[in-house]
Design a protein around this motif. Structure first.
Motif, PDB file in Angstrom:
ATOM      1  N   PRO A  37       0.920  -1.057  -0.201  1.00 13.28           N
ATOM      2  CA  PRO A  37      -0.042   0.046  -0.176  1.00 13.28           C
ATOM      3  C   PRO A  37       0.832   1.448  -0.180  1.00 13.28           C
ATOM      4  O   PRO A  37       0.348   2.293  -0.593  1.00 13.28           O
ATOM      5  CB  PRO A  37      -0.669  -0.119   1.248  1.00 13.28           C
ATOM      6  N   VAL A  38       1.950   1.259   0.559  1.00 20.03           N
ATOM      7  CA  VAL A  38       2.796   2.298   0.581  1.00 20.03           C
ATOM      8  C   VAL A  38       3.319   2.868  -0.667  1.00 20.03           C
ATOM      9  O   VAL A  38       3.257   4.042  -1.147  1.00 20.03           O
ATOM     10  CB  VAL A  38       4.080   2.314   1.746  1.00 20.03           C
ATOM     11  N   ARG A  39       3.687   1.922  -1.568  1.00 22.21           N
ATOM     12  CA  ARG A  39       4.220   1.858  -2.875  1.00 22.21           C
ATOM     13  C   ARG A  39       3.006   2.326  -3.658  1.00 22.21           C
ATOM     14  O   ARG A  39       3.142   3.337  -4.826  1.00 22.21           O
ATOM     15  CB  ARG A  39       4.612   0.716  -3.294  1.00 22.21           C
ATOM     16  N   VAL A  40       1.890   1.844  -3.582  1.00 18.38           N
ATOM     17  CA  VAL A  40       0.686   2.257  -4.285  1.00 18.38           C
ATOM     18  C   VAL A  40       0.373   3.929  -3.940  1.00 18.38           C
ATOM     19  O   VAL A  40       0.147   4.771  -4.841  1.00 18.38           O
ATOM     20  CB  VAL A  40      -0.690   1.592  -3.822  1.00 18.38           C
ATOM     21  N   GLU A  41       0.531   4.390  -2.809  1.00 18.27           N
ATOM     22  CA  GLU A  41       0.275   5.832  -2.404  1.00 18.27           C
ATOM     23  C   GLU A  41       1.379   6.711  -2.853  1.00 18.27           C
ATOM     24  O   GLU A  41       1.287   7.716  -3.398  1.00 18.27           O
ATOM     25  CB  GLU A  41       0.396   5.885  -0.880  1.00 18.27           C
ATOM     26  N   GLU A 110      -5.776 -11.808 -16.369  1.00 22.16           N
ATOM     27  CA  GLU A 110      -6.313 -13.148 -16.052  1.00 22.16           C
ATOM     28  C   GLU A 110      -5.328 -13.753 -15.274  1.00 22.16           C
ATOM     29  O   GLU A 110      -5.492 -14.741 -14.414  1.00 22.16           O
ATOM     30  CB  GLU A 110      -6.819 -14.182 -16.986  1.00 22.16           C
ATOM     31  N   LYS A 111      -3.910 -13.623 -15.218  1.00 24.21           N
ATOM     32  CA  LYS A 111      -2.921 -14.329 -14.471  1.00 24.21           C
ATOM     33  C   LYS A 111      -2.866 -13.721 -13.168  1.00 24.21           C
ATOM     34  O   LYS A 111      -2.151 -14.336 -12.286  1.00 24.21           O
ATOM     35  CB  LYS A 111      -1.795 -14.112 -15.534  1.00 24.21           C
ATOM     36  N   LEU A 112      -3.334 -12.542 -13.073  1.00 22.06           N
ATOM     37  CA  LEU A 112      -3.202 -11.936 -11.644  1.00 22.06           C
ATOM     38  C   LEU A 112      -3.980 -12.430 -10.626  1.00 22.06           C
ATOM     39  O   LEU A 112      -5.271 -12.791 -10.779  1.00 22.06           O
ATOM     40  CB  LEU A 112      -3.301 -10.410 -11.867  1.00 22.06           C
ATOM     41  N   SER A 113      -3.573 -12.274  -9.318  1.00 23.63           N
ATOM     42  CA  SER A 113      -4.381 -12.726  -8.124  1.00 23.63           C
ATOM     43  C   SER A 113      -5.522 -11.591  -7.780  1.00 23.63           C
ATOM     44  O   SER A 113      -5.261 -10.314  -8.195  1.00 23.63           O
ATOM     45  CB  SER A 113      -3.592 -12.696  -6.895  1.00 23.63           C
ATOM     46  N   LYS A 118      -7.331  -6.104  -7.423  1.00 27.58           N
ATOM     47  CA  LYS A 118      -7.882  -4.984  -6.572  1.00 27.58           C
ATOM     48  C   LYS A 118      -7.135  -3.740  -6.289  1.00 27.58           C
ATOM     49  O   LYS A 118      -7.449  -2.727  -6.412  1.00 27.58           O
ATOM     50  CB  LYS A 118      -8.499  -5.449  -5.125  1.00 27.58           C
ATOM     51  N   ALA A 119      -5.852  -3.976  -6.176  1.00 27.95           N
ATOM     52  CA  ALA A 119      -4.822  -2.921  -5.861  1.00 27.95           C
ATOM     53  C   ALA A 119      -4.587  -2.097  -7.128  1.00 27.95           C
ATOM     54  O   ALA A 119      -4.660  -0.996  -7.110  1.00 27.95           O
ATOM     55  CB  ALA A 119      -3.462  -3.494  -5.413  1.00 27.95           C
ATOM     56  N   ILE A 120      -4.526  -2.887  -8.362  1.00 29.92           N
ATOM     57  CA  ILE A 120      -4.416  -2.028  -9.451  1.00 29.92           C
ATOM     58  C   ILE A 120      -5.776  -1.123  -9.685  1.00 29.92           C
ATOM     59  O   ILE A 120      -5.726   0.022 -10.167  1.00 29.92           O
ATOM     60  CB  ILE A 120      -4.121  -3.069 -10.802  1.00 29.92           C
TER      61      ILE A 120
END
Length: 209
Positions: A37-41, A110-113, A118-120
């Motif tokens: 989450p910190v990298r997303v922010e 489709e390969k992503l969890s 959700k994060a993306i």
């Protein structure tokens, strides 16, 4: 020393970054970059403006050492780039910005969890909402009569959903083509660019009870 006059281009680092030859980051790097989450922010802020780890830590109210670590990870992944340096009290502050994010193909997606998807999605949605809110608050959202905003509630079958999704992919390609064509026309006319944001969204809603 002010940031406007004190920063110098990070030319000394350009050759080193060229050796890394990240190019356009692959989806694996984006996935890893958005897995915390910190990298997303940090990415969200750096997509809007240039900032140093200290400025990011202050904006996010996070520990500087923690933010600095995540900034290093983003830099190593090629998701951000060093754009300038500034002497600060005997040290050197580094200023970064986000690089262009890759587009994920349907097969990649489709390969992503579910967690990474959700994060993306959150990252993209929050950036879009922030852009729209800023434009509305500053009055630019409705400044052009040809602006577009629609919300359409639909009832579709699986084939219809897939067909609409494909059409939106085609629209995105057309958007990129028009941006390139606009750049060529502006070279001839000298017209100032219109900073715009285009958003296309198609998603399923919970079943109504």
């Amino acid at each position: 020393m002010s940031k406007q006059t004190g920063r110098k281009p990070a030319s000394a680092n350009k050759q080193e970054r060229a050796k890394k030859d990240f190019g356009r980051p692959a989806h694996e790097q984006l996935v890893k970059g958005l897995s915390h989450p910190v990298r997303v922010e940090c990415l969200t802020v750096l997509a809007e403006r240039v900032a140093s780890p200290r400025e990011l830590a202050e904006a996010l109210e996070e520990d500087l050492s923690n933010v600095s670590y995540h900034v290093r990870v983003l830099d190593e992944l090629g998701l951000i780039e060093l754009v300038s340096e500034e002497p600060v009290r005997g040290a050197v502050a580094h200023f970064y910005k986000a690089v262009e994010r890759p587009l994920l193909s349907r097969d990649d997606w489709e390969k992503l969890s579910p967690e990474v998807r959700k994060a993306i999605s959150i990252y993209g949605w929050e950036a879009l909402i922030k852009d729209a809110s800023t434009a509305i608050e500053t009055g630019t959202f409705d400044s052009r009569p040809d602006r577009h905003l629609t919300r359409t509630s639909l009832l579709l079958d699986a084939e219809g959903f897939a067909r609409l999704s494909k059409r939106m992919d085609e629209l995105l390609e057309m958007i990129f083509e028009e941006q390139a064509a606009s750049a060529e026309r502006r070279k001839e006319t000298g017209e100032e660019p219109i900073h715009a944001v285009a958003g296309t969204i198609l998603f399923s809603m919970p079943t109504r009870k």
